[in-house]
Write an enzyme that holds these catalytic residues in place. Structure first.
Site, PDB file in Angstrom:
ATOM      1  N   THR A 240       0.789  -3.372   2.037  1.00  0.00           N
ATOM      2  CA  THR A 240       1.197  -2.536   2.560  1.00  0.00           C
ATOM      3  C   THR A 240       1.203  -1.964   3.800  1.00  0.00           C
ATOM      4  O   THR A 240       1.532  -1.741   5.190  1.00  0.00           O
ATOM      5  CB  THR A 240       0.939  -1.080   1.411  1.00  0.00           C
ATOM      6  OG1 THR A 240      -1.158  -1.297   1.927  1.00  0.00           O
ATOM      7  CG2 THR A 240       1.229  -1.328   0.112  1.00  0.00           C
ATOM      8  N   ASP A 241      -0.140  -3.301   4.447  1.00  0.00           N
ATOM      9  CA  ASP A 241      -0.978  -2.947   5.317  1.00  0.00           C
ATOM     10  C   ASP A 241       0.226  -3.305   6.995  1.00  0.00           C
ATOM     11  O   ASP A 241       0.593  -3.256   7.878  1.00  0.00           O
ATOM     12  CB  ASP A 241      -1.823  -3.552   6.047  1.00  0.00           C
ATOM     13  CG  ASP A 241      -2.938  -3.131   5.608  1.00  0.00           C
ATOM     14  OD1 ASP A 241      -3.065  -1.957   4.839  1.00  0.00           O
ATOM     15  OD2 ASP A 241      -4.009  -3.798   5.544  1.00  0.00           O
TER      16      ASP A 241
ATOM     17  N   LYS B  63       3.011   2.932   7.924  1.00  0.00           N
ATOM     18  CA  LYS B  63       2.299   3.095   6.870  1.00  0.00           C
ATOM     19  C   LYS B  63       0.793   4.392   7.427  1.00  0.00           C
ATOM     20  O   LYS B  63       0.952   4.031   8.652  1.00  0.00           O
ATOM     21  CB  LYS B  63       1.403   1.477   7.095  1.00  0.00           C
ATOM     22  CG  LYS B  63       0.217   2.311   5.730  1.00  0.00           C
ATOM     23  CD  LYS B  63      -0.468   1.151   5.137  1.00  0.00           C
ATOM     24  CE  LYS B  63      -2.031   0.937   4.343  1.00  0.00           C
ATOM     25  NZ  LYS B  63      -2.521   0.420   4.229  1.00  0.00           N
TER      26      LYS B  63
END
Length: 437
Positions: A177-178, A254
């Protein structure tokens, strides 16, 4: 005595086996749970307990005490073979794993999460997925997403293109996800696709009771079966396990370090909501390409020597001069407010322009659009040929500049590409369409 022998002696003395409920005392702290691992196959001296909370815990046996509470049965988990029978009534979906938390487990000796599963393992761990599609599975990488590089975007795009050429009905990319929003943006520029390509991941690893991996993957497969033939990101909508949102790959970011609903559409809205692997509703305010409306096109040339510079009080000219001297081909500036940097930076910015190095201005505010016409500083930046990033996030502007310089290295052509809406990255539709030969 080796840790291996010590572990065996430690457990044999209490007559405990895998599956038994035990109580362990370590440094005057007590832990009670089911024994999952005797650690006899390694020299690390750890045992692993399944706690009543559902979490697992690793305990070093050195100076620890163990007590049998109740005998139990060893859990039977069969991952050795996975037989997938193709059903001609189901769509064919390709799952490509690059690593990340969705493909990770916890190392209970250290508490750290590390990539361990492949795409095939994801199906073994989630056999319910076999009810909704046929699958091709491929492990492209097994890395955490902070280790992604632009060349990996190219390899991923080519792998996706190969799957589409082989006739799959949709592609799901499992990703950390980063940096997921960088990859989804890169794929959006590199690929034009006739079928859905869905990037997904997890904030919490698959072996945690609070994992979001299954729901994200389940709904991503639903999105890959849909009519929305864009590069998208599918992640949790809220904190509970209700819905997932489908975001445009160039409009998502994000926004929280650990929440399961961390991904949000910026300066846009989600394309759709999903539940139980089905599209519940599609947002009429967001444009998307329909399945089969485009041919597969791959434009995978990138220029990786690009940098992002964040403006801040006291920033020095040397930051820009350094990148010029080091041969960087383009710069993205995260300016303040409407897109500003201090006046004293202008000389270095003009130097970059004189050396044919495009500078893209974005805003660290994230929400809203760059407008360098309002204040005098902005007008000076325009006169220095700084290119507006519109309402692109700094990350998307960075990826787009990598891609734009891969297509053409002439300043005016790069400016043309950056100011043209290519993959939904600019909210205001441009009347100027940049045709690539």
């Amino acid at each position: 005595m080796s840790y291996k022998k010590l572990a065996k002696s430690f457990l044999d003395s209490a007559n405990v086996s895998i599956g038994d409920t035990v109580k362990v005392e370590k440094n005057k702290v007590f832990y009670e749970g089911m024994l999952l691992d005797r650690s006899e196959d390694s020299d690390d001296g750890y045992i692993v307990l399944k706690l009543d909370s559902g979490y697992n815990l690793g305990v070093n046996i050195l100076d620890a005490k163990i007590e049998l509470i109740k005998k139990g049965k060893e859990p039977k988990i069969q991952f050795d073979s996975l037989e997938i029978e193709e059903d001609t009534n189901k769509m064919d979906i390709s799952i490509i794993s690059t690593g990340g938390t969705v493909s990770s487990v916890i190392d209970y000796k250290t508490g750290a999460v590390h990539p361990a599963f492949t795409a095939d393992d994801l199906l073994r761990a989630n056999p319910e997925l076999l009810d909704i599609a046929n699958y091709k599975v491929k492990a492209l990488y097994n890395i955490l997403s902070e280790n992604m590089k632009p060349e990996y975007w190219v390899e991923a795009a080519n792998s996706i293109a190969n799957e589409i050429s082989d006739g799959v009905d949709g592609v799901v990319v499992a990703h950390g996800t980063d940096t997921m929003h960088y990859t989804s943006a890169a794929l959006s520029f590199i690929l034009e696709t006739p079928v859905p390509v869905v990037v997904t991941g997890a904030q919490r690893s698959s072996d945690r009771p609070s994992t979001d991996a299954y729901l994200n993957l389940f709904n991503s497969i639903g999105a890959a079966k849909s009519e929305i033939a864009d590069i998208t990101v599918c992640m949790h909508e809220g904190l509970d396990d209700g819905y997932c949102c489908l975001h445009k790959g160039t409009k998502v970011r994000k926004m929280h370090t650990s929440r399961r609903d961390t991904f949000r559409s910026i300066n846009s809205e989600p394309i759709a909501r999903l539940k139980d692997s089905k599209i519940i509703n599609i947002n009429p305010n967001v444009d998307y390409n329909k399945r089969g409306s485009r041919d597969l096109i791959l434009r995978d040339k990138l220029e990786s020597k690009i940098a992002i510079i964040k403006s801040f009080p006291g920033i020095q000219n040397e930051l820009i001069d350094y990148h010029i001297d080091k041969g960087f081909k383009g710069l993205v500036i995260e300016g303040t407010g409407l897109g500003h940097v201090p006046d004293y930076m202008l000389d270095s910015i003009k130097r970059a322009n004189n050396e044919n190095i495009p500078i893209i201005m974005t805003s660290q505010c994230l929400y809203g659009k760059v407008n360098m016409n309002v204040y005098s500083t902005g007008r000076k930046l325009i006169n220095a040929n700084v290119i507006s990033g519109g309402d692109m996030t700094p990350e998307v502007a960075y990826v787009k500049l990598c891609w734009a310089l891969g297509q053409n290295d002439k300043f005016d052509e790069v400016k043309n590409i950056m100011e043209t809406n290519i993959a939904g990255e600019l909210s205001e539709k441009s009347s100027l369409k940049y045709f690539l030969n």
